[in-house]
Design an enzyme around this catalytic site. Structure first.
Site, PDB file in Angstrom:
ATOM      1  N   ASN A 183      26.576   0.016 -30.265  1.00 11.01           N
ATOM      2  CA  ASN A 183      27.495  -0.373 -31.335  1.00 11.01           C
ATOM      3  C   ASN A 183      26.697  -0.569 -32.622  1.00 11.01           C
ATOM      4  O   ASN A 183      25.966  -1.546 -32.759  1.00 11.01           O
ATOM      5  CB  ASN A 183      28.196  -1.687 -30.927  1.00 11.01           C
ATOM      6  N   LYS A 220      27.781  -1.209 -35.532  1.00  5.08           N
ATOM      7  CA  LYS A 220      28.433  -2.154 -36.467  1.00  5.08           C
ATOM      8  C   LYS A 220      28.491  -1.535 -37.875  1.00  5.08           C
ATOM      9  O   LYS A 220      28.665  -0.337 -38.014  1.00  5.08           O
ATOM     10  CB  LYS A 220      27.720  -3.500 -36.452  1.00  5.08           C
ATOM     11  N   HIS A 236      36.183  -6.511 -29.848  1.00  9.14           N
ATOM     12  CA  HIS A 236      34.807  -6.997 -30.044  1.00  9.14           C
ATOM     13  C   HIS A 236      34.857  -8.396 -30.649  1.00  9.14           C
ATOM     14  O   HIS A 236      35.734  -8.700 -31.460  1.00  9.14           O
ATOM     15  CB  HIS A 236      34.041  -6.039 -30.966  1.00  9.14           C
ATOM     16  N   GLU A 283      33.300  -9.791 -32.951  1.00  9.49           N
ATOM     17  CA  GLU A 283      33.327  -9.861 -34.423  1.00  9.49           C
ATOM     18  C   GLU A 283      34.724  -9.559 -34.960  1.00  9.49           C
ATOM     19  O   GLU A 283      35.128 -10.100 -35.991  1.00  9.49           O
ATOM     20  CB  GLU A 283      32.252  -8.928 -35.010  1.00  9.49           C
ATOM     21  N   GLU A 295      30.722  -9.934 -23.246  1.00  9.72           N
ATOM     22  CA  GLU A 295      29.825 -10.250 -24.350  1.00  9.72           C
ATOM     23  C   GLU A 295      30.011 -11.711 -24.753  1.00  9.72           C
ATOM     24  O   GLU A 295      30.914 -12.028 -25.552  1.00  9.72           O
ATOM     25  CB  GLU A 295      30.142  -9.357 -25.549  1.00  9.72           C
ATOM     26  N   GLY A 308      23.862 -10.778 -31.249  1.00 12.67           N
ATOM     27  CA  GLY A 308      23.068 -10.752 -32.473  1.00 12.67           C
ATOM     28  C   GLY A 308      22.234 -12.003 -32.699  1.00 12.67           C
ATOM     29  O   GLY A 308      21.719 -12.224 -33.793  1.00 12.67           O
ATOM     30  N   SER A 329      22.398  -9.297 -27.153  1.00 10.53           N
ATOM     31  CA  SER A 329      20.945  -9.292 -27.307  1.00 10.53           C
ATOM     32  C   SER A 329      20.219  -8.566 -26.172  1.00 10.53           C
ATOM     33  O   SER A 329      19.159  -9.009 -25.726  1.00 10.53           O
ATOM     34  CB  SER A 329      20.426 -10.724 -27.460  1.00 10.53           C
TER      35      SER A 329
HETATM   36  C1  PEP Z   1      27.291  -6.050 -29.867  1.00 12.24           C
HETATM   37  O1  PEP Z   1      27.424  -5.759 -31.039  1.00 12.24           O
HETATM   38  O2  PEP Z   1      28.217  -5.767 -29.083  1.00 12.24           O
HETATM   39  C2  PEP Z   1      26.058  -6.712 -29.425  1.00 12.24           C
HETATM   40  C3  PEP Z   1      25.951  -7.045 -28.175  1.00 12.24           C
HETATM   41  O3  PEP Z   1      25.083  -6.932 -30.365  1.00 12.24           O
HETATM   42  P1  PEP Z   1      23.535  -7.374 -30.083  1.00 12.24           P
HETATM   43  O4  PEP Z   1      23.016  -6.451 -29.010  1.00 12.24           O
HETATM   44  O5  PEP Z   1      22.859  -7.203 -31.383  1.00 12.24           O
HETATM   45  O6  PEP Z   1      23.567  -8.782 -29.599  1.00 12.24           O
END
Ligand code: PEP
Length: 258
Positions: A9, A11, A99, A101, A171, A177, A215
């Site tokens: 992803n 973003k 997601h 976000e 997630e 992040g 992460s």
């Molecule tokens: C994501 O955007 O779904 C995500 C898991 O980001 P990150 O790997 O940066 O934590």
């Protein structure tokens, strides 16, 4: 060794030309046996405007592209929105829905997520439904309840014949992040629970993979991905560079093959 879903992803990162360059470099790296489509399924989720460039430059093999979001109406007065039909029509095979976000920055409710999910699946898109708890919910011992509420509300909108196109991504909000990932045991517990709910809802005819995101990077990939019910990773930060992205899958493989 199971087949791994490696989903990136991006973003709000990557201009079209940067996406194209990423694909060229990805193509150089993935030729050969290690990346057979029976071993790995790679999907990139660029920002909307970079999708055509990425689709054009996508290497042959087990790599596809999807959108990070899509709206539940086909067309009309919805300024700024992009419909699932549009996502499909430019050539995307996948889309992310729900997601964290989108839920937390843009205020998407479970109801909106459910409508998007239904539209995405009915548009013929392989749909990655993201779910997960906040830190407060985890510390309050509410993780399983929150996850159950999110999933059951979304599952109601899944047309039965389309369930085979569903992918789940656990997630935890506090891990996205932040550099903090869920422990492999905690991630496995929630992914196993999600898999059980999906089995109860859709039966064994639709094997719905559950991915972990939050992460994920080369140093924690092998431990997370080798857990029984974690079938892959949804990767944010580490998906922006070909080396760090592929290292996630390669480190998992190495853990098995030495
Ligand atoms: C994501 O955007 O779904 C995500 C898991 O980001 P990150 O790997 O940066 O934590």
């Amino acid at each position: 060794m199971k087949k791994i879903y490696l989903y990136g992803n991006w973003k709000m990162n990557m201009l079209p030309e940067e996406g194209e360059e990423f694909c060229r470099s990805l193509a150089d790296r993935i030729s050969g046996r290690l990346y057979g489509s029976d071993l790995v399924d790679i999907c990139l989720f660029p920002p909307f405007l970079a999708i055509p460039a990425v689709l054009k430059a996508l290497p042959a093999g087990p790599v596809s592209a999807g959108a990070q979001d899509g709206y539940f109406e086909d067309r009309g007065a919805f300024t700024g929105a992009v419909s699932m039909t549009m996502v499909r029509s430019v050539g995307c095979s996948h889309v992310l829905v729900g997601h964290s976000e989108r839920r937390h920055i843009f205020g998407e409710t479970d109801e909106v997520v459910a409508m998007k999910l239904k539209k995405a699946l009915n548009s013929g898109l392989k749909t990655v439904l993201c779910f997960g708890e906040t830190l407060e919910e985890r510390e309050g011992g509410k993780t399983i309840q929150v996850v159950q509420d999110q999933l059951l509300s979304a599952f109601q909108s899944v047309p039965e014949v389309r369930a085979r196109d569903l992918v789940l991504a656990y997630e935890p909000v506090w891990a996205i992040g932040t550099g903090k990932n869920a422990s492999p045991d905690d991630a496995q517990e929630v992914c196993a629970f999600a898999a059980k709910l999906a089995l109860e809802a859709f039966g064994s005819g639709s094997l719905i993979p559950v991915l972990y995101g939050g992460s994920v990077k080369d140093s924690n990939a092998a431990e997370l991905l080798s857990r029984q019910d974690i079938y892959g990773a949804l990767v944010g930060g580490a998906s922006l560079k070909v080396d760090s992205f592929l290292a996630i899958y390669e480190n998992y493989r190495k853990a098995f093959t030495g």
